[in-house]
Scaffold this motif. Structure first.
Motif, PDB file in Angstrom:
ATOM      1  N   ARG A  34       0.844  -1.200   0.000  1.00 40.90           N
ATOM      2  CA  ARG A  34       0.000   0.000   0.000  1.00 40.90           C
ATOM      3  C   ARG A  34       0.874   1.242   0.000  1.00 40.90           C
ATOM      4  NH1 ARG A  34      -3.871  -0.974   4.827  1.00 40.90           N
ATOM      5  NH2 ARG A  34      -2.958  -3.012   4.965  1.00 40.90           N
ATOM      6  N   ASN A  36       0.193   4.283   1.332  1.00 40.86           N
ATOM      7  CA  ASN A  36       0.132   5.133   2.522  1.00 40.86           C
ATOM      8  C   ASN A  36      -0.118   4.284   3.756  1.00 40.86           C
ATOM      9  OD1 ASN A  36       0.438   7.460   1.004  1.00 40.86           O
ATOM     10  ND2 ASN A  36      -1.748   7.642   0.665  1.00 40.86           N
ATOM     11  N   CYS A  37       0.360   4.763   4.893  1.00 38.57           N
ATOM     12  CA  CYS A  37       0.107   4.096   6.166  1.00 38.57           C
ATOM     13  C   CYS A  37      -1.376   4.243   6.489  1.00 38.57           C
ATOM     14  CB  CYS A  37       0.948   4.725   7.264  1.00 38.57           C
ATOM     15  SG  CYS A  37       0.598   4.079   8.921  1.00 38.57           S
ATOM     16  N   PRO A  38      -2.047   3.156   6.912  1.00 34.86           N
ATOM     17  CA  PRO A  38      -3.478   3.264   7.200  1.00 34.86           C
ATOM     18  C   PRO A  38      -3.795   4.136   8.412  1.00 34.86           C
ATOM     19  CG  PRO A  38      -2.685   1.053   7.691  1.00 34.86           C
ATOM     20  CD  PRO A  38      -1.559   1.790   7.048  1.00 34.86           C
ATOM     21  N   ARG A  39      -2.840   4.345   9.311  1.00 31.06           N
ATOM     22  CA  ARG A  39      -3.116   5.139  10.521  1.00 31.06           C
ATOM     23  C   ARG A  39      -2.715   6.600  10.397  1.00 31.06           C
ATOM     24  NH1 ARG A  39      -3.365   1.960  15.962  1.00 31.06           N
ATOM     25  NH2 ARG A  39      -4.291   0.058  15.159  1.00 31.06           N
ATOM     26  N   CYS A  40      -1.454   6.836   9.994  1.00 28.76           N
ATOM     27  CA  CYS A  40      -0.996   8.234   9.967  1.00 28.76           C
ATOM     28  C   CYS A  40      -1.084   8.862   8.576  1.00 28.76           C
ATOM     29  CB  CYS A  40       0.434   8.331  10.487  1.00 28.76           C
ATOM     30  SG  CYS A  40       1.676   7.588   9.425  1.00 28.76           S
ATOM     31  N   GLY A  41      -1.191   8.046   7.523  1.00 26.27           N
ATOM     32  CA  GLY A  41      -1.335   8.565   6.169  1.00 26.27           C
ATOM     33  C   GLY A  41      -0.034   8.897   5.474  1.00 26.27           C
ATOM     34  N   ARG A  42       1.101   8.642   6.130  1.00 21.35           N
ATOM     35  CA  ARG A  42       2.388   8.922   5.499  1.00 21.35           C
ATOM     36  C   ARG A  42       2.642   7.953   4.353  1.00 21.35           C
ATOM     37  NH1 ARG A  42       6.797   9.238  10.328  1.00 21.35           N
ATOM     38  NH2 ARG A  42       5.581  10.527  11.731  1.00 21.35           N
ATOM     39  N   PRO A  43       3.374   8.391   3.341  1.00 19.48           N
ATOM     40  CA  PRO A  43       3.735   7.468   2.264  1.00 19.48           C
ATOM     41  C   PRO A  43       4.678   6.388   2.779  1.00 19.48           C
ATOM     42  CG  PRO A  43       4.169   9.742   1.631  1.00 19.48           C
ATOM     43  CD  PRO A  43       3.789   9.757   3.065  1.00 19.48           C
ATOM     44  N   ARG A  44       4.442   5.150   2.342  1.00 19.71           N
ATOM     45  CA  ARG A  44       5.302   4.044   2.749  1.00 19.71           C
ATOM     46  C   ARG A  44       6.221   3.672   1.600  1.00 19.71           C
ATOM     47  NH1 ARG A  44       1.779  -0.595   5.204  1.00 19.71           N
ATOM     48  NH2 ARG A  44       3.819  -1.540   5.121  1.00 19.71           N
ATOM     49  N   CYS A  50       5.689   1.127   8.994  1.00 19.48           N
ATOM     50  CA  CYS A  50       5.692   2.583   8.897  1.00 19.48           C
ATOM     51  C   CYS A  50       6.605   3.171   9.973  1.00 19.48           C
ATOM     52  CB  CYS A  50       4.261   3.107   9.072  1.00 19.48           C
ATOM     53  SG  CYS A  50       4.145   4.890   9.002  1.00 19.48           S
TER      54      CYS A  50
END
Length: 55
Positions: A34, A36-44, A50
């Motif tokens: 994925r 983006n991180c599902p919690r913070c929304g940062r790009p992975r 994350c």
């Protein structure tokens, strides 16, 4: 002559992309990749956890 070759190359690439979309519509990335991180929304980047430590 070089312009014609470049235009033909671009048209062939557009045609390949169009037919590729027809063969594999709606293909999604696996859950580990994925964007983006599902919690913070940062790009992975990559498949690791994350940096926030939550996702």
């Amino acid at each position: 002559m070089l312009i014609k070759a470049a235009i033909l190359f671009v048209l062939v690439m557009v045609g390949l992309a169009f037919f590729g979309r027809l063969r594999l519509p709606g293909r999604k990335a696996p859950p580990l990749l994925r964007k983006n991180c599902p919690r913070c929304g940062r790009p992975r980047i990559g498949a690791g956890p994350c940096p926030c430590g939550k996702g």
